[in-house]
Design an enzyme around this catalytic site. Structure first.
Site, PDB file in Angstrom:
ATOM      1  N   GLY A  47       0.883  -1.160   0.000  1.00  0.00           N
ATOM      2  CA  GLY A  47       0.000   0.000   0.000  1.00  0.00           C
ATOM      3  C   GLY A  47       0.919   1.207   0.000  1.00  0.00           C
ATOM      4  O   GLY A  47       2.011   1.141  -0.524  1.00  0.00           O
ATOM      5  N   GLU A  48       0.458   2.277   0.606  1.00  0.00           N
ATOM      6  CA  GLU A  48       1.327   3.454   0.708  1.00  0.00           C
ATOM      7  C   GLU A  48       1.853   3.558   2.138  1.00  0.00           C
ATOM      8  O   GLU A  48       1.073   3.730   3.071  1.00  0.00           O
ATOM      9  CB  GLU A  48       0.568   4.721   0.306  1.00  0.00           C
ATOM     10  N   SER A  49       3.164   3.477   2.303  1.00  0.00           N
ATOM     11  CA  SER A  49       3.731   3.437   3.653  1.00  0.00           C
ATOM     12  C   SER A  49       3.465   4.734   4.423  1.00  0.00           C
ATOM     13  O   SER A  49       3.262   4.704   5.637  1.00  0.00           O
ATOM     14  CB  SER A  49       5.224   3.118   3.619  1.00  0.00           C
ATOM     15  N   CYS A  79       6.450  -5.042   0.354  1.00  0.00           N
ATOM     16  CA  CYS A  79       6.525  -3.711  -0.268  1.00  0.00           C
ATOM     17  C   CYS A  79       6.449  -2.595   0.782  1.00  0.00           C
ATOM     18  O   CYS A  79       7.439  -2.321   1.446  1.00  0.00           O
ATOM     19  CB  CYS A  79       5.450  -3.569  -1.344  1.00  0.00           C
ATOM     20  N   HIS A 170       5.215  -8.385  -4.580  1.00  0.00           N
ATOM     21  CA  HIS A 170       3.873  -8.691  -4.073  1.00  0.00           C
ATOM     22  C   HIS A 170       3.476 -10.143  -4.341  1.00  0.00           C
ATOM     23  O   HIS A 170       2.863 -10.424  -5.370  1.00  0.00           O
ATOM     24  CB  HIS A 170       2.845  -7.775  -4.744  1.00  0.00           C
ATOM     25  N   GLU A 172       1.139 -11.696  -3.104  1.00  0.00           N
ATOM     26  CA  GLU A 172      -0.322 -11.830  -3.031  1.00  0.00           C
ATOM     27  C   GLU A 172      -1.002 -11.539  -4.365  1.00  0.00           C
ATOM     28  O   GLU A 172      -2.184 -11.818  -4.526  1.00  0.00           O
ATOM     29  CB  GLU A 172      -0.879 -10.902  -1.933  1.00  0.00           C
TER      30      GLU A 172
END
Lengths: 197, 294
Positions: A47-49, A79, A170, A172
């Site tokens: 996602g966005e850290s 990620c 990723h 997933e």
């Protein structure tokens, strides 16, 4: 049954949950601190850290997440999750959970147009693993005790340190669940060990 | 062998934005406020939709100076808008290194028949939709992410709700159709059959679908999440409010915790005035941005 939480403040939660269930564990969507007590392992998704960190601070998740890892329960960061786990972030004064002895560079492979997929070799886990890199970070340096699981073009993209696992890509997003299965096994082993100690 | 610009990489980028808020910004300062508030991405624009409405005339791709300024200011992804069908504006944005292109009805369409063939590009695209047929046509052209259109720049949630309900309802509808019925649905809705079949089998769209067009409060954002949005775009709502910083944070939190009503109540306190908003019946057909493309 072994329960694996996915931190669901933001990001690719559903895909991890599916991969966890496919790999033989129960997936739990974690949005509150008290839910950490009920799970045996935790995934920090992509996602966005910066977004995740802001919500981690807002809901006082930082110390409980650190304590969760320090209690011996496994954590897998992908990620953005890799950035959260790192002890040091290149060009930034502050890191986040600092649980893994690694130094990372954010968006190190470039912007979205440079995002790519490639087959990599995962040490001890398998060959020809289709790895999807999206505005991905990589690991610049690792400390003692960190095992490098995969490199791509000489950049470290997956590593393990005791009960901490991380990947810049990723797992997933594909149907190949070998890395998640490896993590599920780590969680099951740790659960047994923690129960007997 | 590594491959860039694959479906997996382009769609995957949108997967990482899920549960997040993408905010319209017109300069570096706003971009930093958005990033600090927890936005998952920013949309770099010359004007927010409500100002585009007010200004009238032809709205085009933003001056690249603005987009570059925003790209240099933040580490989160930067999106930018190209006019519908404007292949060259899209190529310019791709060359600049923009992370996602919005082929958007908020700008004045450059082509009133054809959308861009988005499969030709390495950079991913997001497109607007009002129903499943429109959604699937855009996916067919190579869109890697969707957003329901709503009515941009109005601060009125009613159209966003209508479009999200329509898409979700039609997905549920085709799940229950037989294959012969599905072919007629494809015909009547102008939607590629193979993609509909995939959606029928999986029970969901193959790409992420955000809500957009009229979200003006934390409750609006949470409402769209409850109706099935994967995340929200907030355009004029944030920087047209009294206290953008506080507003932006509140909308981010309400999107994450969209079922925590006590929290949303807290978040909604003392936010100051939201944008004024426009009642739909006061818009002329020419004012309706959502009808600019099919």
């Amino acid at each position: 049954m072994t329960k694996i939480g996915i931190l669901a403040l933001q990001g690719a939660v559903r895909e991890h949950a599916f991969s966890v269930e496919t790999s033989g564990a129960e997936a739990v969507i974690v949005k509150r601190v008290e839910q950490l007590e009920d799970i045996d392992g935790l995934i920090l998704p992509g996602g966005e850290s910066t977004t995740m960190r802001r919500l981690i601070d807002r809901y006082d998740f930082l110390e409980p997440l650190k304590a969760f890892g320090q209690s011996g329960k496994p954590i897998f960061g992908t990620c953005a999750g890799l950035i959260l786990l790192a002890k040091e972030i290149d060009g930034q004064d502050h890191a986040h959970l600092q649980l893994m002895d690694i130094k990372v560079a954010r968006n190190a492979f470039g912007r979205q147009r440079d995002s790519f997929e490639a087959d990599i070799h995962l040490n001890g886990i398998g060959e020809e693993f289709n790895a999807v890199f999206i505005r991905a970070p990589y690991i610049l340096e690792v400390g003692n005790g960190v095992e490098i699981l995969a490199s791509y073009k000489d950049k470290i993209v997956a590593a393990q340190q005791d009960h901490y696992l991380t990947s810049a890509f990723h797992p997933e997003l594909t149907d190949d669940h070998r890395l998640t299965e490896h993590f599920v096994k780590m969680v099951k082993d740790a659960k047994k060990e923690l129960a007997s100690s | 062998m590594s491959k860039t610009g694959t479906d997996r990489v382009k769609r995957g980028m949108a997967e990482m934005q899920k549960g997040g808020v993408i905010m319209d910004v017109v300069n570096a300062e706003q971009a930093k406020i958005a990033e600090e508030a927890g936005a998952v991405a920013v949309m770099a624009l010359e004007r927010v939709p409500s100002d585009i409405r007010a200004a009238g005339g032809v709205a085009r791709m933003a001056d690249p100076t603005i987009t570059e300024e925003v790209m240099n200011a933040v580490s989160i992804p930067v999106m930018a808008k190209a006019r519908i069908g404007h292949i060259v504006e899209a190529r310019v944005l791709e060359a600049m290194g923009v992370d996602y292109i919005d082929e958007s009805e908020v700008l004045t369409p450059a082509d009133d028949i054809y959308h861009i063939n988005k499969r030709d590009f390495t950079v991913p695209f997001v497109c607007g939709c009002r129903d499943l047929g429109e959604a699937v046509r855009r996916i067919g052209e190579g869109a890697s992410m969707l957003r329901t259109k709503g009515e941009p720049g109005t601060g009125n949630i009613v159209e966003a709700v209508r479009h999200m309900r329509q898409v979700q309802s039609q997905i549920r509808q085709i799940v229950g159709l037989s294959l012969d019925e599905l072919m007629v649905f494809a015909k009547e809705n102008g939607a590629p059959y193979e993609l509909l079949l995939q959606i029928k089998n999986e029970g969901r769209l193959p790409v992420v679908n955000f809500a957009a067009g009229g979200i003006a409060t934390p409750s609006d954002a949470a409402l769209m999440m409850q109706l099935g949005a994967d995340g929200v775009f907030v355009g004029s709502g944030i920087f047209k409010s009294d206290n953008p910083q506080k507003f932006a944070r509140a909308i981010v939190e309400a999107t994450t915790h969209y079922e925590d009503y006590k929290l949303i109540g807290e978040l909604s306190k003392n936010l100051g005035t939201a944008m004024k908003g426009i009642e739909m019946s006061t818009l002329t057909p020419a004012d309706r941005m959502q009808d600019r493309s099919r």
